[in-house]
Enzyme design. Sequence first.
Site, short mmCIF file in Angstrom:
data_model
loop_
_atom_site.label_atom_id
_atom_site.label_comp_id
_atom_site.label_asym_id
_atom_site.label_seq_id
_atom_site.Cartn_x
_atom_site.Cartn_y
_atom_site.Cartn_z
N TYR A 107 0.85 -1.19 0.00
CA TYR A 107 0.00 0.00 0.00
C TYR A 107 0.89 1.25 0.00
O TYR A 107 1.76 1.41 0.85
CB TYR A 107 -0.89 -0.04 1.25
CG TYR A 107 -1.97 1.01 1.33
CD1 TYR A 107 -2.14 2.00 0.38
CD2 TYR A 107 -2.86 0.99 2.41
CE1 TYR A 107 -3.14 2.94 0.49
CE2 TYR A 107 -3.87 1.94 2.53
CZ TYR A 107 -4.01 2.92 1.57
OH TYR A 107 -5.00 3.85 1.68
N CYS A 108 0.67 2.13 -0.99
CA CYS A 108 1.37 3.41 -1.08
C CYS A 108 2.89 3.19 -1.10
O CYS A 108 3.40 2.44 -1.92
CB CYS A 108 0.93 4.32 0.07
SG CYS A 108 1.51 6.03 -0.06
N ILE A 109 3.62 3.82 -0.18
CA ILE A 109 5.07 3.67 -0.17
C ILE A 109 5.48 2.23 0.13
O ILE A 109 6.53 1.76 -0.30
CB ILE A 109 5.69 4.66 0.84
CG1 ILE A 109 7.20 4.78 0.65
CG2 ILE A 109 5.36 4.28 2.26
CD1 ILE A 109 7.81 5.88 1.49
N GLY A 145 3.97 -0.19 -1.18
CA GLY A 145 3.89 -0.79 -2.51
C GLY A 145 5.12 -0.49 -3.35
O GLY A 145 5.54 -1.31 -4.17
N PHE A 149 -2.01 -1.12 -3.73
CA PHE A 149 -3.00 -0.08 -3.45
C PHE A 149 -2.31 1.27 -3.60
O PHE A 149 -1.36 1.58 -2.86
CB PHE A 149 -3.54 -0.15 -2.02
CG PHE A 149 -4.25 -1.41 -1.64
CD1 PHE A 149 -4.80 -2.25 -2.60
CD2 PHE A 149 -4.41 -1.75 -0.30
CE1 PHE A 149 -5.47 -3.41 -2.23
CE2 PHE A 149 -5.07 -2.90 0.07
CZ PHE A 149 -5.61 -3.73 -0.89
#
Length: 656
Positions: free
Chosen positions: A390-392, A394, A418
């Site tokens: 998710y985000c960073i 990811g 995500f």
Amino acid sequence: MAKRPSTPPPAPESAAQRPPRKAGRPTSAKPPRPRAAKAATAEEAPAGPRSAPAPEAPAEAAPFAFPGADQRQMIETLSLNLARAAMTAQAAIAEAALSQADRPAALSPDPFNVGPAMTQVMSGLAARPDKLFAAQADLFNRYMDLWATTTRRAAGEETPAAPSNDKRFKDPAWSENPMFDVMRQSYLVTADWMNGLVSSVEDIDPRTKRRAEFFTKLLTDAFSPSNFLASNPAALKALAESNGESLVKGMQNFAADLERGAGKLKISQADYGHFVVGENVATAPGRVVWRDELFELIQYDPATEKQREIPLLIFPPWINKFYILDLQPANSMIRWLSSQRFTVFVCSWVNPDVDKAGYGFDDYLEKGIYRAIAKALEQSKADHINTVGYCIGGTLMGAALAHMAAKKDDRVTANTFFAAQHDFAEAGDLLLFTDDHWLNEIEQQMDAAGGVLPGAAMAETFNALRANDLIWSFFVSNYLMGKDPPAFDLLFWNADQTRMPKKLHMDYLRSMYGKNALAKGEFEIGGVRVDLSKVKIPLYFQASREDHIAPMNSVYRSARAFPNADVTLTLAGSGHIAGVVNPPSAHKYQHWINPALPATLGEWQAQAEERPGSWWNHWADWLHARSGDWIPARDPQKGPLPPIERAPGSYVKVKS
């Protein structure tokens, strides 16, 4: 000049009869409404000789009549509350100044390096005087139209006010009251003109121009008439109706936020005392089954008798805490995934302190990603695992997948991203905070903090990206209106920030935002220069249409940065958080799907199918197809790793 009577009128009730005053709260009298005196009837008039009839007194009060006791008391209460509000604000500012006195001065008077950008913009405008003259003429014409409409309205002509969808001006008085209407429209005309003028400049560096546009937007947002008491009709109405209590409460909120920020204004966005992690947020049942210096591994209790064979391990961003995926039972993705019969693990990152200042990408790969995968496989007795970044988190997971591909490590069967970026060429306004000037400022700030970036620093950056929603709306509500912040779980989580190690954060900003090294095949991690084209496992990308942190076009470019993987992309409605955390039961927003991945996002959108509601069910179908057979549900208390404590664990409760 008439003197005020020296003896004040009797109070409506004795001091002994008044209810006790609450400490720290403004108090005002609530006098009864004044009643009109009864006129004397002819029968009650004294007898006597008739004289010439005296002229009738006007119905309204005499212009120089003394106010009644109730009006005087209201005026005195209002004056007292205004004085208290001023004294509260002055005392808070003085205390804040004293608390900041022994601190070093700001590192730079222009940390965003806006000065050179605005100089280039002004030079560009000066080089095109014809465009500048045309812009000035356009502004003059807009004002002439506004003045003409205002004049007709003042003359009694039925002229409807110009509509506005701007949330700052939703109070009816902004359009119904001619004075506030012209104030609103004048501001909107000027702000639109200023922002348009800066955007029209040509022949300068695009990033320099975007910095000037960003600063101009911040400036025009700050000068909105809604942000000032004297020009905000809703705030003035609250002031009048409360006899000044709203302003006293607002200044008390202001003083409390200054104290909470240790002399620096830290605007409250939620009722932080309403929520307690582990009690009314982050309450999904589970156990911490592993803990080391970098993360806690949480395994969640099953919600069904059967589960998929391949477990799911989620890597949230270390810039925030994982319980965004487990706020309340109704919107908890973790609970929902358990109900969909998946074995769910979550990596809860430590909130790093100065002892982690030297941790970098290599540490988060080896001690984070790889160790969490190994422990989740050991606990679940599985050979393979599916992952989420998710985000960073990811971004790191994408680099890890490329590293695993280079090492022939096939333990991850499929991965979901995500709101994650790997190609940062179009990473949005956060690119403005990653030039050399700003990076040097950040590095000095982290050095001053002992080698970590304070959590508040990133919060301020994210708030600046949406200043009207995350700064000025609370400034008006908390301080001008005197309202208490709402009990909102999402905003409580948003304020629960974490620190970041210097080495990791600087490498992330310089390598990803600065050089776009991962997408170019120039990023080295774990001793390997990783190549995203080597990743061949199925990937599911989720992007959000209104995401201002990981813009949808940037996520789309990232999906295409894995040319040899089996990529599925879904576009969700809303933004960076609400676009991800949108349970099917909410029946909110929409999502778009398209199995193809053409060259541009525009082409993808043109061919995409729009579906109502959440994208979670579409993702679950994709995940089920890649999660193996059914097996008896796994109990976290009966696995090889002995449970340490109940979810959500201890790391998530550490405050910055």
